[in-house]
Design a protein around this motif. Structure first.
Motif, PDB file in Angstrom:
ATOM      1  N   GLN A 178      25.723  24.788  49.465  1.00  0.00           N
ATOM      2  CA  GLN A 178      26.400  24.820  48.188  1.00  0.00           C
ATOM      3  C   GLN A 178      26.265  26.185  47.534  1.00  0.00           C
ATOM      4  N   VAL A 179      27.251  26.532  46.748  1.00  0.00           N
ATOM      5  CA  VAL A 179      27.210  27.746  45.952  1.00  0.00           C
ATOM      6  C   VAL A 179      27.164  27.311  44.495  1.00  0.00           C
ATOM      7  N   ALA A 180      26.060  27.641  43.831  1.00  0.00           N
ATOM      8  CA  ALA A 180      25.892  27.252  42.436  1.00  0.00           C
ATOM      9  C   ALA A 180      26.686  28.169  41.511  1.00  0.00           C
ATOM     10  N   ALA A 181      26.794  29.434  41.874  1.00  0.00           N
ATOM     11  CA  ALA A 181      27.511  30.412  41.053  1.00  0.00           C
ATOM     12  C   ALA A 181      27.960  31.562  41.938  1.00  0.00           C
ATOM     13  N   ALA A 182      29.081  32.173  41.569  1.00  0.00           N
ATOM     14  CA  ALA A 182      29.598  33.305  42.340  1.00  0.00           C
ATOM     15  C   ALA A 182      30.149  34.357  41.385  1.00  0.00           C
ATOM     16  N   SER A 183      29.903  35.601  41.718  1.00  0.00           N
ATOM     17  CA  SER A 183      30.397  36.718  40.905  1.00  0.00           C
ATOM     18  C   SER A 183      31.901  36.893  41.120  1.00  0.00           C
ATOM     19  N   ALA A 184      32.498  37.723  40.284  1.00  0.00           N
ATOM     20  CA  ALA A 184      33.919  38.032  40.425  1.00  0.00           C
ATOM     21  C   ALA A 184      34.203  38.670  41.781  1.00  0.00           C
ATOM     22  N   ALA A 185      33.295  39.502  42.269  1.00  0.00           N
ATOM     23  CA  ALA A 185      33.494  40.152  43.574  1.00  0.00           C
ATOM     24  C   ALA A 185      33.633  39.111  44.682  1.00  0.00           C
ATOM     25  N   VAL A 186      32.808  38.080  44.655  1.00  0.00           N
ATOM     26  CA  VAL A 186      32.859  37.020  45.666  1.00  0.00           C
ATOM     27  C   VAL A 186      34.114  36.169  45.476  1.00  0.00           C
TER      28      VAL A 186
ATOM     29  N   ASP B 218      36.910  36.939  44.115  1.00  0.00           N
ATOM     30  CA  ASP B 218      38.129  37.686  44.434  1.00  0.00           C
ATOM     31  C   ASP B 218      38.430  37.689  45.926  1.00  0.00           C
ATOM     32  N   VAL B 219      37.416  37.862  46.757  1.00  0.00           N
ATOM     33  CA  VAL B 219      37.637  37.884  48.209  1.00  0.00           C
ATOM     34  C   VAL B 219      38.104  36.520  48.692  1.00  0.00           C
ATOM     35  N   PHE B 220      37.468  35.455  48.245  1.00  0.00           N
ATOM     36  CA  PHE B 220      37.894  34.116  48.673  1.00  0.00           C
ATOM     37  C   PHE B 220      39.297  33.804  48.177  1.00  0.00           C
ATOM     38  N   ALA B 221      39.622  34.218  46.953  1.00  0.00           N
ATOM     39  CA  ALA B 221      40.961  33.990  46.419  1.00  0.00           C
ATOM     40  C   ALA B 221      42.000  34.791  47.206  1.00  0.00           C
ATOM     41  N   LEU B 222      41.686  36.040  47.509  1.00  0.00           N
ATOM     42  CA  LEU B 222      42.599  36.897  48.259  1.00  0.00           C
ATOM     43  C   LEU B 222      42.937  36.287  49.615  1.00  0.00           C
ATOM     44  N   LEU B 223      41.939  35.704  50.257  1.00  0.00           N
ATOM     45  CA  LEU B 223      42.125  35.123  51.587  1.00  0.00           C
ATOM     46  C   LEU B 223      42.608  33.675  51.534  1.00  0.00           C
ATOM     47  N   GLY B 224      42.588  33.073  50.353  1.00  0.00           N
ATOM     48  CA  GLY B 224      43.003  31.675  50.235  1.00  0.00           C
ATOM     49  C   GLY B 224      42.063  30.725  50.945  1.00  0.00           C
ATOM     50  N   MET B 225      40.788  31.100  50.994  1.00  0.00           N
ATOM     51  CA  MET B 225      39.794  30.303  51.712  1.00  0.00           C
ATOM     52  C   MET B 225      38.971  29.483  50.730  1.00  0.00           C
ATOM     53  N   PRO B 226      38.891  28.185  50.951  1.00  0.00           N
ATOM     54  CA  PRO B 226      38.022  27.376  50.089  1.00  0.00           C
ATOM     55  C   PRO B 226      36.560  27.481  50.522  1.00  0.00           C
ATOM     56  N   PHE B 227      35.679  27.512  49.559  1.00  0.00           N
ATOM     57  CA  PHE B 227      34.240  27.464  49.804  1.00  0.00           C
ATOM     58  C   PHE B 227      33.645  26.799  48.581  1.00  0.00           C
TER      59      PHE B 227
ATOM     60  N   ASP C  96      32.115  42.094  51.085  1.00  0.00           N
ATOM     61  CA  ASP C  96      33.124  42.490  52.069  1.00  0.00           C
ATOM     62  C   ASP C  96      33.214  41.451  53.184  1.00  0.00           C
ATOM     63  N   SER C  97      33.956  41.777  54.239  1.00  0.00           N
ATOM     64  CA  SER C  97      34.163  40.816  55.324  1.00  0.00           C
ATOM     65  C   SER C  97      32.871  40.459  56.046  1.00  0.00           C
ATOM     66  N   ALA C  98      31.908  41.368  56.093  1.00  0.00           N
ATOM     67  CA  ALA C  98      30.613  41.044  56.704  1.00  0.00           C
ATOM     68  C   ALA C  98      29.866  40.020  55.848  1.00  0.00           C
ATOM     69  N   GLY C  99      29.945  40.159  54.536  1.00  0.00           N
ATOM     70  CA  GLY C  99      29.340  39.168  53.639  1.00  0.00           C
ATOM     71  C   GLY C  99      30.015  37.821  53.780  1.00  0.00           C
ATOM     72  N   LEU C 100      31.330  37.837  53.878  1.00  0.00           N
ATOM     73  CA  LEU C 100      32.093  36.608  54.088  1.00  0.00           C
ATOM     74  C   LEU C 100      31.673  35.943  55.391  1.00  0.00           C
ATOM     75  N   GLN C 101      31.594  36.724  56.448  1.00  0.00           N
ATOM     76  CA  GLN C 101      31.191  36.189  57.750  1.00  0.00           C
ATOM     77  C   GLN C 101      29.786  35.579  57.672  1.00  0.00           C
ATOM     78  N   LEU C 102      28.899  36.225  56.958  1.00  0.00           N
ATOM     79  CA  LEU C 102      27.537  35.719  56.821  1.00  0.00           C
ATOM     80  C   LEU C 102      27.515  34.371  56.108  1.00  0.00           C
TER      81      LEU C 102
END
Length: 103
Positions: free
Chosen positions: A79-87, A89-98, A57-63
């Motif tokens: 760096q992020v080596a791997a991310a689940s669909a839940a993660v 999806d949130v970045f895609a929804l917000l259009g934020m690169p990470f 959620d947004s708290a996880g994103l903020q962290l």
């Protein structure tokens, strides 16, 4: 959350591979924040494995953004080596690169 140590590229220092399992939400943000920031501060190449994150959620994103900002302040790259669909999806929804989080 598990932290494993390894050796990074020459000049990079020790690598911290931090694997977060389960929720990365407001319910765990206070618990995870000091662990993530310690990993960033103590290791030359902090890397996150978010492949087992079930809720994000947004708290996880903020962290994650705080951890990335702390890494940048210290002249490191989180760096992020791997991310689940839940993660992803949130970045895609917000259009934020990470880096490491791809659709």
């Amino acid at each position: 959350m598990m932290i494993g140590d390894g050796i990074g590229h020459p000049g990079q220092g020790p690598v911290a591979a931090v694997a977060i399992e389960g929720e990365l939400t407001i319910y765990r943000a206070a618990e995870l924040k000091p662990l993530l920031l310690d990993a960033v501060r103590l290791h030359g190449a902090p890397t996150l494995d978010l492949s087992a994150v079930t809720e994000f959620d947004s708290a996880g994103l903020q962290l994650l953004l705080v951890a990335r900002q702390e890494a940048a302040r210290l002249g490191k790259r989180l760096q992020v080596a791997a991310a689940s669909a839940a993660v992803r999806d949130v970045f895609a929804l917000l259009g934020m690169p990470f880096e490491g989080v791809h659709e």
